[in-house]
Design a protein around this motif. Structure first.
Motif, PDB file in Angstrom:
ATOM      1  N   LEU A  35     -16.420 -16.117 -13.639  1.00  0.00           N
ATOM      2  CA  LEU A  35     -15.024 -15.710 -13.765  1.00  0.00           C
ATOM      3  C   LEU A  35     -14.799 -14.202 -13.667  1.00  0.00           C
ATOM      4  O   LEU A  35     -13.677 -13.749 -13.820  1.00  0.00           O
ATOM      5  CB  LEU A  35     -14.454 -16.222 -15.094  1.00  0.00           C
ATOM      6  CG  LEU A  35     -14.307 -17.743 -15.204  1.00  0.00           C
ATOM      7  CD1 LEU A  35     -13.805 -18.136 -16.581  1.00  0.00           C
ATOM      8  CD2 LEU A  35     -13.356 -18.280 -14.124  1.00  0.00           C
ATOM      9  N   GLY A  36     -15.847 -13.437 -13.383  1.00  0.00           N
ATOM     10  CA  GLY A  36     -15.652 -12.009 -13.155  1.00  0.00           C
ATOM     11  C   GLY A  36     -16.007 -11.142 -14.344  1.00  0.00           C
ATOM     12  O   GLY A  36     -16.404 -11.617 -15.409  1.00  0.00           O
ATOM     13  N   ASP A  37     -15.841  -9.827 -14.166  1.00  0.00           N
ATOM     14  CA  ASP A  37     -16.263  -8.807 -15.127  1.00  0.00           C
ATOM     15  C   ASP A  37     -17.762  -8.916 -15.383  1.00  0.00           C
ATOM     16  O   ASP A  37     -18.223  -9.189 -16.498  1.00  0.00           O
ATOM     17  CB  ASP A  37     -15.464  -8.893 -16.437  1.00  0.00           C
ATOM     18  CG  ASP A  37     -14.156  -8.113 -16.363  1.00  0.00           C
ATOM     19  OD1 ASP A  37     -13.817  -7.621 -15.264  1.00  0.00           O
ATOM     20  OD2 ASP A  37     -13.474  -7.997 -17.392  1.00  0.00           O
ATOM     21  N   TYR A  38     -18.502  -8.660 -14.320  1.00  0.00           N
ATOM     22  CA  TYR A  38     -19.962  -8.700 -14.378  1.00  0.00           C
ATOM     23  C   TYR A  38     -20.522  -7.425 -14.974  1.00  0.00           C
ATOM     24  O   TYR A  38     -21.668  -7.403 -15.431  1.00  0.00           O
ATOM     25  CB  TYR A  38     -20.519  -8.923 -12.966  1.00  0.00           C
ATOM     26  CG  TYR A  38     -19.832 -10.060 -12.263  1.00  0.00           C
ATOM     27  CD1 TYR A  38     -19.922 -11.355 -12.772  1.00  0.00           C
ATOM     28  CD2 TYR A  38     -19.036  -9.856 -11.139  1.00  0.00           C
ATOM     29  CE1 TYR A  38     -19.253 -12.407 -12.170  1.00  0.00           C
ATOM     30  CE2 TYR A  38     -18.368 -10.899 -10.522  1.00  0.00           C
ATOM     31  CZ  TYR A  38     -18.483 -12.167 -11.048  1.00  0.00           C
ATOM     32  OH  TYR A  38     -17.806 -13.211 -10.449  1.00  0.00           O
ATOM     33  N   VAL A  39     -19.731  -6.368 -14.968  1.00  0.00           N
ATOM     34  CA  VAL A  39     -20.222  -5.031 -15.302  1.00  0.00           C
ATOM     35  C   VAL A  39     -19.435  -4.430 -16.465  1.00  0.00           C
ATOM     36  O   VAL A  39     -18.417  -4.959 -16.889  1.00  0.00           O
ATOM     37  CB  VAL A  39     -20.120  -4.105 -14.073  1.00  0.00           C
ATOM     38  CG1 VAL A  39     -20.906  -4.689 -12.900  1.00  0.00           C
ATOM     39  CG2 VAL A  39     -18.653  -3.895 -13.661  1.00  0.00           C
ATOM     40  N   ASP A  40     -19.954  -3.268 -16.935  1.00  0.00           N
ATOM     41  CA  ASP A  40     -19.319  -2.449 -17.975  1.00  0.00           C
ATOM     42  C   ASP A  40     -19.451  -3.077 -19.352  1.00  0.00           C
ATOM     43  O   ASP A  40     -19.061  -4.233 -19.562  1.00  0.00           O
ATOM     44  CB  ASP A  40     -17.829  -2.201 -17.689  1.00  0.00           C
ATOM     45  CG  ASP A  40     -17.580  -1.464 -16.388  1.00  0.00           C
ATOM     46  OD1 ASP A  40     -18.540  -0.893 -15.856  1.00  0.00           O
ATOM     47  OD2 ASP A  40     -16.433  -1.459 -15.916  1.00  0.00           O
ATOM     48  N   GLY A  41     -19.968  -2.320 -20.262  1.00  0.00           N
ATOM     49  CA  GLY A  41     -20.118  -2.791 -21.632  1.00  0.00           C
ATOM     50  C   GLY A  41     -21.533  -2.540 -22.126  1.00  0.00           C
ATOM     51  O   GLY A  41     -21.774  -1.678 -22.964  1.00  0.00           O
ATOM     52  N   TRP A  42     -22.486  -3.292 -21.580  1.00  0.00           N
ATOM     53  CA  TRP A  42     -23.898  -3.132 -21.923  1.00  0.00           C
ATOM     54  C   TRP A  42     -24.629  -2.508 -20.748  1.00  0.00           C
ATOM     55  O   TRP A  42     -24.113  -2.452 -19.634  1.00  0.00           O
ATOM     56  CB  TRP A  42     -24.494  -4.481 -22.332  1.00  0.00           C
ATOM     57  CG  TRP A  42     -23.722  -5.084 -23.466  1.00  0.00           C
ATOM     58  CD1 TRP A  42     -22.740  -6.029 -23.371  1.00  0.00           C
ATOM     59  CD2 TRP A  42     -23.794  -4.730 -24.841  1.00  0.00           C
ATOM     60  NE1 TRP A  42     -22.206  -6.310 -24.604  1.00  0.00           N
ATOM     61  CE2 TRP A  42     -22.840  -5.517 -25.531  1.00  0.00           C
ATOM     62  CE3 TRP A  42     -24.566  -3.827 -25.575  1.00  0.00           C
ATOM     63  CZ2 TRP A  42     -22.648  -5.430 -26.914  1.00  0.00           C
ATOM     64  CZ3 TRP A  42     -24.371  -3.753 -26.948  1.00  0.00           C
ATOM     65  CH2 TRP A  42     -23.431  -4.541 -27.599  1.00  0.00           C
ATOM     66  N   GLY A  43     -25.861  -2.053 -21.004  1.00  0.00           N
ATOM     67  CA  GLY A  43     -26.519  -1.150 -20.072  1.00  0.00           C
ATOM     68  C   GLY A  43     -27.309  -1.769 -18.950  1.00  0.00           C
ATOM     69  O   GLY A  43     -28.213  -1.112 -18.416  1.00  0.00           O
ATOM     70  N   GLN A  44     -27.002  -3.010 -18.569  1.00  0.00           N
ATOM     71  CA  GLN A  44     -27.754  -3.637 -17.483  1.00  0.00           C
ATOM     72  C   GLN A  44     -26.832  -4.207 -16.407  1.00  0.00           C
ATOM     73  O   GLN A  44     -27.111  -5.260 -15.842  1.00  0.00           O
ATOM     74  CB  GLN A  44     -28.680  -4.714 -18.034  1.00  0.00           C
ATOM     75  CG  GLN A  44     -29.843  -4.157 -18.841  1.00  0.00           C
ATOM     76  CD  GLN A  44     -30.914  -5.205 -19.104  1.00  0.00           C
ATOM     77  OE1 GLN A  44     -30.710  -6.147 -19.860  1.00  0.00           O
ATOM     78  NE2 GLN A  44     -32.064  -5.030 -18.474  1.00  0.00           N
ATOM     79  N   TYR A 235     -28.985  -6.244 -27.633  1.00  0.00           N
ATOM     80  CA  TYR A 235     -29.030  -4.821 -27.297  1.00  0.00           C
ATOM     81  C   TYR A 235     -28.804  -3.997 -28.560  1.00  0.00           C
ATOM     82  O   TYR A 235     -27.808  -3.276 -28.688  1.00  0.00           O
ATOM     83  CB  TYR A 235     -27.963  -4.478 -26.254  1.00  0.00           C
ATOM     84  CG  TYR A 235     -28.188  -5.156 -24.916  1.00  0.00           C
ATOM     85  CD1 TYR A 235     -29.004  -4.570 -23.932  1.00  0.00           C
ATOM     86  CD2 TYR A 235     -27.608  -6.388 -24.628  1.00  0.00           C
ATOM     87  CE1 TYR A 235     -29.209  -5.189 -22.709  1.00  0.00           C
ATOM     88  CE2 TYR A 235     -27.823  -7.014 -23.410  1.00  0.00           C
ATOM     89  CZ  TYR A 235     -28.612  -6.419 -22.456  1.00  0.00           C
ATOM     90  OH  TYR A 235     -28.837  -7.042 -21.239  1.00  0.00           O
ATOM     91  N   PRO A 236     -29.709  -4.077 -29.529  1.00  0.00           N
ATOM     92  CA  PRO A 236     -29.484  -3.414 -30.812  1.00  0.00           C
ATOM     93  C   PRO A 236     -29.430  -1.885 -30.702  1.00  0.00           C
ATOM     94  O   PRO A 236     -28.857  -1.224 -31.580  1.00  0.00           O
ATOM     95  CB  PRO A 236     -30.695  -3.859 -31.655  1.00  0.00           C
ATOM     96  CG  PRO A 236     -31.746  -4.211 -30.639  1.00  0.00           C
ATOM     97  CD  PRO A 236     -31.001  -4.786 -29.477  1.00  0.00           C
ATOM     98  N   GLU A 237     -29.982  -1.350 -29.613  1.00  0.00           N
ATOM     99  CA  GLU A 237     -29.989   0.115 -29.454  1.00  0.00           C
ATOM    100  C   GLU A 237     -28.708   0.627 -28.823  1.00  0.00           C
ATOM    101  O   GLU A 237     -28.503   1.838 -28.701  1.00  0.00           O
ATOM    102  CB  GLU A 237     -31.189   0.525 -28.577  1.00  0.00           C
ATOM    103  CG  GLU A 237     -31.079   0.193 -27.106  1.00  0.00           C
ATOM    104  CD  GLU A 237     -31.288  -1.292 -26.774  1.00  0.00           C
ATOM    105  OE1 GLU A 237     -31.241  -1.630 -25.570  1.00  0.00           O
ATOM    106  OE2 GLU A 237     -31.516  -2.092 -27.710  1.00  0.00           O
ATOM    107  N   GLU A 238     -27.814  -0.290 -28.428  1.00  0.00           N
ATOM    108  CA  GLU A 238     -26.563   0.099 -27.772  1.00  0.00           C
ATOM    109  C   GLU A 238     -25.369  -0.252 -28.641  1.00  0.00           C
ATOM    110  O   GLU A 238     -25.438  -1.088 -29.532  1.00  0.00           O
ATOM    111  CB  GLU A 238     -26.438  -0.605 -26.419  1.00  0.00           C
ATOM    112  CG  GLU A 238     -27.505  -0.230 -25.405  1.00  0.00           C
ATOM    113  CD  GLU A 238     -27.261  -0.897 -24.056  1.00  0.00           C
ATOM    114  OE1 GLU A 238     -26.112  -1.243 -23.746  1.00  0.00           O
ATOM    115  OE2 GLU A 238     -28.250  -1.068 -23.317  1.00  0.00           O
ATOM    116  N   LYS A 239     -24.244   0.368 -28.319  1.00  0.00           N
ATOM    117  CA  LYS A 239     -23.004   0.083 -29.023  1.00  0.00           C
ATOM    118  C   LYS A 239     -22.058  -0.795 -28.225  1.00  0.00           C
ATOM    119  O   LYS A 239     -21.076  -1.281 -28.740  1.00  0.00           O
ATOM    120  CB  LYS A 239     -22.285   1.383 -29.386  1.00  0.00           C
ATOM    121  CG  LYS A 239     -23.043   2.257 -30.377  1.00  0.00           C
ATOM    122  CD  LYS A 239     -22.241   3.493 -30.704  1.00  0.00           C
ATOM    123  CE  LYS A 239     -22.990   4.374 -31.728  1.00  0.00           C
ATOM    124  NZ  LYS A 239     -22.211   5.598 -32.054  1.00  0.00           N
TER     125      LYS A 239
END
Length: 242
Positions: A35-44, A235-239
């Motif tokens: 459904l989209g929004d594959y990117v942005d948020g977490w670092g991968q 992803y505990p090292e990320e916000k």
């Protein structure tokens, strides 16, 4: 037996994507509808898109365009971006893409350009990232950006009086056009949920993977669903975008 599996907003959570594909036991016999929004948020984010491109080789995949995907495409092609995008997941995505070579970036641009505005199946079920505004349906939508930006479809579904039937003059015409509508875009964590939510004939499958929720894959026919661990735990090292 083949299934129609709908995947909510991934937002760069590659680990969660792998989990839901494993937990749902997805096979090449299944149709995967993203459904989209594959990117942005977490670092991968780049890893997510690499994996999606790879899935096309063995799976029947439908890739729908999300607003974050469109914003990334604009930046990759023009270098232009808004402060809002930068502060809502774009910054970490930019950092990731600045480490990639030109050939990889070009491959991702081609993928992002190939995304579909919506998918309408043979059972008259609509799959779209955000919604639509035209009362005659998606094929008549004047403003294509609404497919991946608008929120009134979901807001209307939430506010709809459950005692009003299809024949009532106040019943929203948009909800009468399709058997079911599957969306993402507005996380159900905003109403305190972390599972797919059904209002009227609208199913919202964005369970907050960009924030503190899990990523979800749902069988569009049976409504059975599988979820990743809460993404922040992966992803505990990320916000993320919290």
């Amino acid at each position: 037996m083949s299934r129609n599996l709908v995947i909510g907003d991934i937002h760069g959570s590659y680990k969660a994507l792998k989990q839901i594909l494993e937990r749902s036991a997805a096979t090449p016999n299944d149709r995967l509808i993203f459904l989209g929004d594959y990117v942005d948020g977490w670092g991968q984010s780049p890893e997510v898109i690499d994996h999606l491109i790879g899935l096309k080789s063995n799976f029947n995949c439908i890739f729908i365009r999300g607003n974050h995907d469109d914003l990334l495409l604009t930046w990759l092609k023009t270098g232009e971006y808004s402060e809002e995008w930068f502060n809502h997941g774009g910054r970490i995505t930019m950092e990731c893409y600045n480490t990639l070579d030109k050939d990889k970036i070009q491959l991702h641009i081609l993928f992002l350009e190939s995304l579909e505005d919506y998918y309408l199946d043979d059972s008259n079920r609509l799959f779209v990232h955000a919604g639509f505004t035209n009362l005659n349906g998606v094929k008549h939508e004047y403003f294509k950006r609404m497919f991946y930006w608008e929120r009134t479809l979901w807001e209307t579904a939430l506010a709809l009086d459950k005692n009003i039937g299809h024949e009532h003059p106040y019943y929203p015409k948009r909800f009468t056009l399709y058997k079911e509508i599957f969306i993402g875009h507005t996380p159900v964590t905003r109403i305190g949920k972390t599972v797919p939510v059904n209002m009227a004939n609208v199913w919202n499958v964005d369970t907050g993977a960009a924030f503190k929720g899990p990523l979800t894959i749902m069988d569009a026919d049976t409504k059975e669903y599988w979820q990743s661990d809460p993404v922040q735990e992966l992803y505990p090292e990320e916000k993320g975008r919290n």
